[in-house]
Scaffold this motif. Structure first.
Motif, PDB file in Angstrom:
ATOM      1  N   GLU A  17     -33.343  -0.778  14.120  1.00 32.08           N
ATOM      2  CA  GLU A  17     -34.710  -0.539  13.663  1.00 32.08           C
ATOM      3  C   GLU A  17     -35.693  -0.456  14.834  1.00 32.08           C
ATOM      4  OE1 GLU A  17     -35.955   0.199  10.616  1.00 32.08           O
ATOM      5  OE2 GLU A  17     -33.850   0.291  10.020  1.00 32.08           O
ATOM      6  N   GLU A  41     -39.750   1.372  16.939  1.00 36.32           N
ATOM      7  CA  GLU A  41     -40.756   0.447  16.410  1.00 36.32           C
ATOM      8  C   GLU A  41     -40.977  -0.698  17.379  1.00 36.32           C
ATOM      9  OE1 GLU A  41     -43.627  -0.653  14.584  1.00 36.32           O
ATOM     10  OE2 GLU A  41     -42.554   0.746  13.274  1.00 36.32           O
ATOM     11  N   THR A  42     -42.238  -1.060  17.552  1.00 33.86           N
ATOM     12  CA  THR A  42     -42.577  -2.158  18.462  1.00 33.86           C
ATOM     13  C   THR A  42     -43.234  -3.329  17.752  1.00 33.86           C
ATOM     14  OG1 THR A  42     -44.683  -1.121  19.006  1.00 33.86           O
ATOM     15  CG2 THR A  42     -42.821  -0.635  20.458  1.00 33.86           C
ATOM     16  N   SER A  43     -43.335  -3.259  16.443  1.00 35.06           N
ATOM     17  CA  SER A  43     -43.937  -4.335  15.668  1.00 35.06           C
ATOM     18  C   SER A  43     -42.832  -5.133  14.979  1.00 35.06           C
ATOM     19  CB  SER A  43     -44.899  -3.766  14.621  1.00 35.06           C
ATOM     20  OG  SER A  43     -45.225  -4.747  13.671  1.00 35.06           O
ATOM     21  N   GLU A  92     -43.096  -4.977  11.146  1.00 34.00           N
ATOM     22  CA  GLU A  92     -42.569  -3.753  10.536  1.00 34.00           C
ATOM     23  C   GLU A  92     -41.044  -3.745  10.557  1.00 34.00           C
ATOM     24  OE1 GLU A  92     -44.248  -1.357   8.868  1.00 34.00           O
ATOM     25  OE2 GLU A  92     -45.950  -2.700   9.141  1.00 34.00           O
ATOM     26  N   VAL A  93     -40.472  -4.235  11.630  1.00 35.91           N
ATOM     27  CA  VAL A  93     -39.007  -4.311  11.723  1.00 35.91           C
ATOM     28  C   VAL A  93     -38.477  -5.259  10.655  1.00 35.91           C
ATOM     29  CG1 VAL A  93     -37.064  -5.018  13.175  1.00 35.91           C
ATOM     30  CG2 VAL A  93     -38.937  -3.696  14.171  1.00 35.91           C
TER      31      VAL A  93
END
Length: 166
Positions: free
Chosen positions: A121, A130-132, A135-136
């Motif tokens: 993810e 994705e870097t959040s 959210e992951v």
């Protein structure tokens, strides 16, 4: 591009090794041993950035973070920012912490597939998706729900299963 992600314990055993460029298994093992050799010989008070050209070839850097008994290692080329990679390690560890409620090496060993799901993810095909960590986590929870639902589906019709019980 990110070339590899590794999680290695302090004894040199790989707990996760994901290469985004094809490497034969023997070469992967050699690279893991080389990375561990470099990391284990470094002092605690030195930089987390290592020039990895001697291990992975030209234009390659390595960044790592040491948490408890695990080294989290990202290998990447010059198209990636070193500090961004260090931050991505932090996102990965924070997400694992949320998944396992204070992650430890045993969680990593026993929940290997979940660790891969989290990694997929965040990074896919060597590119950051994705870097959040929030959210992951949402995506990982959705995948877990789908897996649970698919495990509940019976592939054998009830009429057949009733017939078998006779």
């Amino acid at each position: 591009m990110i070339r590899a992600v590794m999680v290695i314990n302090t004894q040199g055993k790989p707990r996760l090794a994901k290469f985004y460029e094809f490497q034969p298994v023997e070469k992967q093992q050699e690279l893991i041993r080389s990375v561990y050799g470099v990391l284990s010989s470094r002092a605690e008070n030195v930089s987390n950035f290592v020039d990895a050209e001697s291990i992975f070839g030209p234009d390659t850097r390595l960044v790592y973070k040491h948490f408890a008994t695990l080294y989290f290692v990202f290998v990447f080329d010059s198209s990636e920012n070193e500090l961004a990679m260090l931050d991505l390690i932090q996102v990965f560890v924070e997400t694992l912490d949320k998944c396992f409620k204070n992650v430890c090496e045993l969680d990593v060993v026993l929940n290997y597939s979940k660790m891969h799901t989290v990694m997929d993810e965040i990074i896919f095909g060597g590119q950051v998706l994705e870097t959040s960590s929030t959210e992951v986590m949402k995506a990982v929870e959705e995948i877990s729900k789908l897996e649970t639902a698919s495990n509940a589906i019976s592939l054998v019709p009830k009429s057949v299963s009733a017939w078998r019980s006779r």
